[in-house]
Design a protein around this motif. Structure first.
Motif, PDB file in Angstrom:
ATOM      1  N   LEU A  98      22.165  22.836   4.341  1.00 13.33           N
ATOM      2  CA  LEU A  98      21.370  23.740   4.961  1.00 13.33           C
ATOM      3  C   LEU A  98      21.973  24.345   6.277  1.00 13.33           C
ATOM      4  O   LEU A  98      22.225  25.569   6.486  1.00 13.33           O
ATOM      5  CB  LEU A  98      19.858  23.191   5.400  1.00 13.33           C
ATOM      6  N   ALA A  99      22.561  23.412   6.824  1.00 13.18           N
ATOM      7  CA  ALA A  99      23.407  23.584   8.443  1.00 13.18           C
ATOM      8  C   ALA A  99      24.567  24.473   7.867  1.00 13.18           C
ATOM      9  O   ALA A  99      24.943  25.493   8.652  1.00 13.18           O
ATOM     10  CB  ALA A  99      23.809  22.516   9.111  1.00 13.18           C
ATOM     11  N   GLU A 100      25.500  24.033   6.736  1.00  6.85           N
ATOM     12  CA  GLU A 100      26.508  24.963   6.512  1.00  6.85           C
ATOM     13  C   GLU A 100      26.118  26.327   6.103  1.00  6.85           C
ATOM     14  O   GLU A 100      26.720  27.274   6.109  1.00  6.85           O
ATOM     15  CB  GLU A 100      27.355  24.035   5.420  1.00  6.85           C
ATOM     16  N   LYS A 101      25.085  26.476   5.098  1.00  4.57           N
ATOM     17  CA  LYS A 101      24.573  27.929   4.967  1.00  4.57           C
ATOM     18  C   LYS A 101      24.250  28.741   6.229  1.00  4.57           C
ATOM     19  O   LYS A 101      24.619  29.806   6.361  1.00  4.57           O
ATOM     20  CB  LYS A 101      23.384  27.629   3.910  1.00  4.57           C
ATOM     21  N   GLY A 102      23.716  28.046   7.033  1.00  6.11           N
ATOM     22  CA  GLY A 102      23.209  28.662   8.365  1.00  6.11           C
ATOM     23  C   GLY A 102      24.385  29.101   9.057  1.00  6.11           C
ATOM     24  O   GLY A 102      24.601  30.455   9.529  1.00  6.11           O
ATOM     25  N   VAL A 103      25.333  28.368   9.185  1.00  6.47           N
ATOM     26  CA  VAL A 103      26.560  28.609   9.879  1.00  6.47           C
ATOM     27  C   VAL A 103      27.408  29.771   9.366  1.00  6.47           C
ATOM     28  O   VAL A 103      27.833  30.813   9.698  1.00  6.47           O
ATOM     29  CB  VAL A 103      27.492  27.254  10.044  1.00  6.47           C
ATOM     30  N   ASN A 104      27.607  29.733   7.719  1.00  7.81           N
ATOM     31  CA  ASN A 104      28.117  30.738   6.841  1.00  7.81           C
ATOM     32  C   ASN A 104      27.302  31.945   7.246  1.00  7.81           C
ATOM     33  O   ASN A 104      27.961  33.158   7.324  1.00  7.81           O
ATOM     34  CB  ASN A 104      28.315  30.387   5.637  1.00  7.81           C
ATOM     35  N   GLN A 105      25.987  31.833   7.291  1.00 14.39           N
ATOM     36  CA  GLN A 105      25.565  33.202   7.291  1.00 14.39           C
ATOM     37  C   GLN A 105      25.650  33.813   8.705  1.00 14.39           C
ATOM     38  O   GLN A 105      26.026  35.122   8.904  1.00 14.39           O
ATOM     39  CB  GLN A 105      23.830  33.268   7.033  1.00 14.39           C
ATOM     40  N   MET A 165       0.838  -1.116   0.033  1.00 15.15           N
ATOM     41  CA  MET A 165      -0.080   0.072   0.012  1.00 15.15           C
ATOM     42  C   MET A 165       0.938   1.291   0.131  1.00 15.15           C
ATOM     43  O   MET A 165       0.760   2.113  -0.883  1.00 15.15           O
ATOM     44  CB  MET A 165      -0.998   0.037   1.239  1.00 15.15           C
ATOM     45  N   PHE A 166       1.771   1.370   0.927  1.00 15.04           N
ATOM     46  CA  PHE A 166       2.715   2.478   0.984  1.00 15.04           C
ATOM     47  C   PHE A 166       4.034   2.009   0.649  1.00 15.04           C
ATOM     48  O   PHE A 166       4.640   0.994   1.162  1.00 15.04           O
ATOM     49  CB  PHE A 166       2.879   3.113   2.490  1.00 15.04           C
ATOM     50  N   SER A 167       4.757   2.847  -0.240  1.00 15.81           N
ATOM     51  CA  SER A 167       6.045   2.377  -0.670  1.00 15.81           C
ATOM     52  C   SER A 167       7.085   3.529  -0.426  1.00 15.81           C
ATOM     53  O   SER A 167       6.821   4.692  -0.676  1.00 15.81           O
ATOM     54  CB  SER A 167       6.017   2.055  -2.153  1.00 15.81           C
ATOM     55  N   PHE A 168       8.035   3.109   0.165  1.00 11.83           N
ATOM     56  CA  PHE A 168       9.254   4.046   0.861  1.00 11.83           C
ATOM     57  C   PHE A 168      10.557   3.826  -0.107  1.00 11.83           C
ATOM     58  O   PHE A 168      11.337   4.323   0.149  1.00 11.83           O
ATOM     59  CB  PHE A 168       9.296   4.046   2.003  1.00 11.83           C
ATOM     60  N   ALA A 169      10.068   3.061  -1.221  1.00 11.75           N
ATOM     61  CA  ALA A 169      11.332   2.706  -2.229  1.00 11.75           C
ATOM     62  C   ALA A 169      11.981   4.063  -2.782  1.00 11.75           C
ATOM     63  O   ALA A 169      13.349   3.876  -2.950  1.00 11.75           O
ATOM     64  CB  ALA A 169      10.887   2.016  -3.118  1.00 11.75           C
ATOM     65  N   ALA A 170      11.334   4.996  -2.896  1.00 13.80           N
ATOM     66  CA  ALA A 170      11.917   6.234  -3.640  1.00 13.80           C
ATOM     67  C   ALA A 170      12.687   7.228  -2.516  1.00 13.80           C
ATOM     68  O   ALA A 170      13.314   7.919  -3.010  1.00 13.80           O
ATOM     69  CB  ALA A 170      10.743   6.967  -4.404  1.00 13.80           C
ATOM     70  N   PHE A 171      12.476   6.992  -1.247  1.00 20.77           N
ATOM     71  CA  PHE A 171      13.006   7.618  -0.255  1.00 20.77           C
ATOM     72  C   PHE A 171      14.328   7.485  -0.135  1.00 20.77           C
ATOM     73  O   PHE A 171      14.852   6.105   0.352  1.00 20.77           O
ATOM     74  CB  PHE A 171      11.947   7.551   1.106  1.00 20.77           C
ATOM     75  N   ASP A 172      15.139   8.306  -0.311  1.00 21.03           N
ATOM     76  CA  ASP A 172      16.647   7.883   0.017  1.00 21.03           C
ATOM     77  C   ASP A 172      17.311   8.746   1.165  1.00 21.03           C
ATOM     78  O   ASP A 172      17.535   9.958   0.826  1.00 21.03           O
ATOM     79  CB  ASP A 172      17.591   8.324  -1.302  1.00 21.03           C
ATOM     80  N   PRO A 173      17.668   8.109   2.331  1.00 23.61           N
ATOM     81  CA  PRO A 173      18.079   9.070   3.526  1.00 23.61           C
ATOM     82  C   PRO A 173      19.148   9.649   3.282  1.00 23.61           C
ATOM     83  O   PRO A 173      19.673  10.825   3.803  1.00 23.61           O
ATOM     84  CB  PRO A 173      18.195   7.976   4.684  1.00 23.61           C
ATOM     85  N   SER A 174      20.232   9.095   2.299  1.00 26.37           N
ATOM     86  CA  SER A 174      21.530   9.755   2.393  1.00 26.37           C
ATOM     87  C   SER A 174      21.395  11.120   1.570  1.00 26.37           C
ATOM     88  O   SER A 174      22.098  12.148   2.046  1.00 26.37           O
ATOM     89  CB  SER A 174      22.691   8.985   1.384  1.00 26.37           C
ATOM     90  N   LYS A 175      20.364  11.399   0.700  1.00 30.44           N
ATOM     91  CA  LYS A 175      20.192  12.674  -0.129  1.00 30.44           C
ATOM     92  C   LYS A 175      19.573  13.649   0.928  1.00 30.44           C
ATOM     93  O   LYS A 175      19.663  14.785   1.090  1.00 30.44           O
ATOM     94  CB  LYS A 175      19.126  12.484  -1.163  1.00 30.44           C
ATOM     95  N   MET A 176      18.647  13.058   2.006  1.00 29.01           N
ATOM     96  CA  MET A 176      18.106  14.087   3.150  1.00 29.01           C
ATOM     97  C   MET A 176      19.186  14.572   4.037  1.00 29.01           C
ATOM     98  O   MET A 176      19.300  15.666   4.384  1.00 29.01           O
ATOM     99  CB  MET A 176      17.095  13.291   3.749  1.00 29.01           C
ATOM    100  N   ASN A 177      20.220  13.632   4.115  1.00 30.00           N
ATOM    101  CA  ASN A 177      21.439  14.064   5.055  1.00 30.00           C
ATOM    102  C   ASN A 177      22.318  15.099   4.639  1.00 30.00           C
ATOM    103  O   ASN A 177      22.573  16.029   4.870  1.00 30.00           O
ATOM    104  CB  ASN A 177      22.384  12.884   5.441  1.00 30.00           C
ATOM    105  N   GLU A 178      22.548  14.939   3.101  1.00 32.06           N
ATOM    106  CA  GLU A 178      23.106  16.043   2.264  1.00 32.06           C
ATOM    107  C   GLU A 178      22.386  17.221   2.280  1.00 32.06           C
ATOM    108  O   GLU A 178      23.121  18.176   2.547  1.00 32.06           O
ATOM    109  CB  GLU A 178      23.318  15.519   1.098  1.00 32.06           C
ATOM    110  N   SER A 179      20.957  17.256   1.943  1.00 33.79           N
ATOM    111  CA  SER A 179      20.213  18.562   2.191  1.00 33.79           C
ATOM    112  C   SER A 179      20.423  19.127   3.601  1.00 33.79           C
ATOM    113  O   SER A 179      20.511  20.237   3.572  1.00 33.79           O
ATOM    114  CB  SER A 179      18.617  18.167   2.025  1.00 33.79           C
ATOM    115  N   PHE A 180      20.144  18.382   4.761  1.00 36.70           N
ATOM    116  CA  PHE A 180      20.622  18.996   5.967  1.00 36.70           C
ATOM    117  C   PHE A 180      21.865  19.497   6.313  1.00 36.70           C
ATOM    118  O   PHE A 180      21.991  20.416   6.846  1.00 36.70           O
ATOM    119  CB  PHE A 180      19.968  17.919   7.184  1.00 36.70           C
ATOM    120  N   ARG A 181      22.776  18.846   5.709  1.00 41.94           N
ATOM    121  CA  ARG A 181      24.210  19.197   5.709  1.00 41.94           C
ATOM    122  C   ARG A 181      24.283  20.779   5.246  1.00 41.94           C
ATOM    123  O   ARG A 181      24.843  21.562   5.734  1.00 41.94           O
ATOM    124  CB  ARG A 181      24.956  18.308   5.445  1.00 41.94           C
TER     125      ARG A 181
END
Length: 141
Positions: free
Chosen positions: A19-26, A1-17
């Motif tokens: 975002l965090a680096e931009k925040g630190v730089n700002q 019924m629900f499929s999480f196959a398209a969800f890639d946690p490594s890409k999410m970690n990169e996005s958070f990283r």
């Protein structure tokens, strides 16, 4: 019924990283600007205090000189009055002294006014310049 196959946690970690680096730089940039503005404000305050001190000293010296000169003139006038031989000579001496004293007092008042005006300008100017510079740097950001 629900499929999480398209969800890639490594890409999410990169996005958070990222975002965090931009925040630190700002945050670093904002801190650097605030630090620079604070240092400029401190410099302006020191300059203002030094200007006020120098100007106050100048005005004080002028006042002391005026008091000394007025005392000397008054003593010299008293000596002249004691040597007056008639009431008409006494009145002439008194009239001349009052005229001379009035002119001298006006001259002293002008000099003190000029010094006070100069002091006010010198005290206000560093703060005004620092405020303009700080506002310009925040507008540019």
């Amino acid at each position: 019924m629900f499929s999480f196959a398209a969800f890639d946690p490594s890409k999410m970690n990169e996005s958070f990283r990222d975002l965090a680096e931009k925040g630190v730089n700002q945050s670093r940039e904002a801190y650097a600007k605030m630090k620079m503005t604070a240092e400029e404000a401190t410099t302006a305050a020191q300059s203002t205090i030094q200007s006020a001190q120098a100007g106050t000293l100048e005005i004080g010296l002028q006042a002391m000189d005026a008091i000394r000169t007025n005392a000397d003139m008054s003593l010299a006038h008293l000596e002249q009055l004691f040597s007056a031989r008639s009431i008409s000579e006494f009145m002439q001496l008194q009239t001349a002294f009052i005229r001379q004293q009035t002119e001298f007092t006006l001259e002293q008042a002008r000099a003190m006014q000029d010094s006070t005006r100069k002091l006010a300008k010198n005290v206000v100017e560093p703060g005004r310049q620092a405020a303009e510079k700080a506002m310009a740097s925040f507008k540019a950001a």
